[in-house]
Write an enzyme that holds these catalytic residues in place. Structure first.
Site: not given
Lengths: 247, 305
Positions: B131, B245
């Site tokens: 993260c 994506g």
């Protein structure tokens, strides 16, 4: 929430940088004033959240009033009748009309004004007699006064430069008014001022704005802390009750 | 008839589609929209030991072909996930779910992993060491082979369930991190997490995001994700959940050809809530057009020859 295609019926300028777009489509997911739709725009990754200004369920008509503040809204302003838009509709909690009492106050600041129109209609339909106070920079920015009046509200306009209505802020125009409840939508500084100006004994609801990712509660992009824990502006809001807000 | 089934760390999935952690909450918002049992699985919101509010707002910015987020691991904490979110999920989802584990120390990773492992609903642990939006922990572990190895070791000893380490692209050599995880007993890898980026509001002359930087996701990062999956597939023998994506059934096929066994769908869920449903429905026709009978057979298919 529903995802659906809407056809653009009209899109006209109604004040400086402010446009009214009427769309035709399935509006059945919209259940309360103060909810919003999230519009997909060609070439833009994120949808654009716009509050519902007016609704005619029997004709499948949805009215949005928006201000051109960036590339996305400028793109919307250039759209012409016949264009088809992909909308997520029925987003957010909306205002609670059942708590209004007989004489509710509606406060709209700039582009926070549009949701007050449908709210006004719903309140009048329930027998309330709303007062609407709207605030703008100057006369050329004022919009929806006639519509609010036609919908049954007593309308008081405030402008910063005094070129229309009361000179000053919405809180100046609120001075001396008596009301049973208040509903407010506008910039955060205005919401805070309205909250400070309203008597402690009067309850109210305020609609907040935040940058959103999804608009339906999945991404946690628009969270805020309240007295009752973290809330998502898009899903648990945008309307928060006065008593839960941490300023 | 196109066979979309794949097997991830010994568990069969009806199809390889797995909504990515942080874009699907704990499932209930999407269960209101469609039957989420059509999914292969999904990875739930990254969960820490304590409840976290996350970063201040604004947390979101738009980019060309994508978005930045700096949510900062907002979650109700592992106790609430076990006692509240998982029972709610059980009402709408009957498949094994992927539990996303976050932490700020190796002890915390192990503790959260152990608690989530107790749930029968949890099929895999996806361990987020990547993260970019929290300043301690998170990417600190995923940025070095030693850090990745330490977290893998800690989680490995805390659970018997498959451990999938989620890797960051914000490193010099992702294959080095992947090898370190493999050496410490990881069962799989998921990649990529978001790419660190930022935007500046040119009128205010300030960063758009309160946290200054955020993680880039969306179609813009697909080629980067594909490259990472390609490189990692050649470096290790572990199954890969490829993500970054992905927006269409064609993207799923492409990601699998690069080396993915299953495919995560992230930001597309946010802009198009029915994205995973659409991709799953499109998949058989796309397979037929490309002459693919069994989807599981194409993993790494672009590496041949």
């Amino acid at each position: 929430m529903k995802q659906g295609l809407f056809e653009l019926i009209s899109n006209e300028k109604i004040a400086k940088d402010v446009y009214r777009m009427v769309l035709c489509g399935d509006v059945s997911a919209i259940t309360a004033p103060g909810q919003f739709v999230n519009i997909k725009l060609e070439g833009r990754f994120l949808r654009r959240p716009i509050s519902v200004c007016d609704l005619d369920g029997s004709a499948d008509r949805l009215t949005l009033v928006y201000k051109t503040v960036g590339g996305g809204t400028r793109q919307m302003a250039e759209m012409t009748p016949g264009a088809v838009l992909d909308l997520l509709s029925g987003l957010g909690n909306g205002f609670d009309v059942e708590r209004s009492g007989a004489r509710p106050l509606l406060v709209g600041g700039g582009v926070g004004t549009p949701p007050m129109l449908l709210l006004c209609r719903r309140l009048v339909a329930r027998g309330a007699r709303p007062i609407a106070v709207t605030g703008f920079g100057s006369a050329d920015e004022v919009f929806l006064s006639d519509e609010l009046r036609d919908a049954g509200a007593e309308v008081i306009v405030a402008t910063m430069d005094g070129s229309a209505g009361v000179k000053g802020l919405v809180t100046d125009a609120m001075t001396g008014l008596e009301y049973t409840y208040f509903y407010a939508c506008g910039p955060e500084a205005m919401l805070r001022a309205v909250d400070a100006a309203a008597p402690e004994s009067v309850a109210g609801e305020l609609s907040f704005e935040e940058r959103m990712g999804c608009g339906f509660g999945a991404c946690m992009g628009c969270s805020c802390e309240t007295k009752y824990g973290a809330k998502r502006i898009c899903k648990d809001g945008p309307v928060l009750r006065r008593e839960e807000i941490i300023w | 008839m196109a066979d979309t089934r794949v097997t991830l760390c010994g568990i069969e999935l009806d199809n390889p589609i797995i909504p990515a952690s942080g874009t699907f909450g704990y499932g209930v918002e999407f269960a209101e929209l469609y039957d989420i049992n059509i999914l292969g699985s999904f990875s739930f919101k990254g969960t820490t030991r304590e409840p976290r509010f996350g970063n201040p707002t604004p947390r979101i910015a738009e980019t060309s072909g994508g978005m930045l987020n700096a949510v900062g691991l907002q979650n109700p904490g592992v106790e609430a996930v076990v006692s509240r979110e998982l029972p709610e999920l059980a009402k709408v989802f009957r498949k094994p779910v992927m539990a996303n584990v976050c932490g700020f120390s190796t002890d915390e990773y192990a503790e959260v992993a152990a608690k989530l492992s107790e749930s029968e609903q949890v099929g895999w642990l996806e361990v987020n060491i990547s993260c970019p939006n929290v300043h301690e922990g998170g990417l600190n572990f995923g940025a070095t082979a030693a850090g990745a190895a330490a977290v893998t070791r800690a989680v490995r000893t805390a659970t018997k369930k498959p451990v999938i380490m989620k890797l960051s692209p914000n490193v010099t050599d992702i294959t080095e991190i992947a090898r370190a995880c493999e050496a410490e007993g990881a069962d799989g890898l998921s990649l990529i997490n978001t790419l660190l980026g930022m935007r500046i509001d040119i009128r205010r002359r300030r960063p758009v995001i309160a946290n200054v930087t955020g993680g880039l996701s969306g179609g813009a990062i697909f080629p980067v994700a594909l490259r990472c999956v390609w490189q990692v597939y050649r470096a290790v023998k572990l199954p890969i959940v490829g993500m970054g994506g992905v927006e269409s059934a064609e993207d799923v096929v492409e990601m699998m050809l690069a080396g993915a066994t299953a495919v995560g769908v992230g930001a597309a869920n946010l802009t198009e809530p029915f994205a995973c449903k659409r991709i799953i429905e499109e998949l058989p026709a796309v397979m037929e057009r490309l002459g693919i009978k069994n989807l599981r057979e194409i993993t790494g298919g672009a590496h041949n020859g």
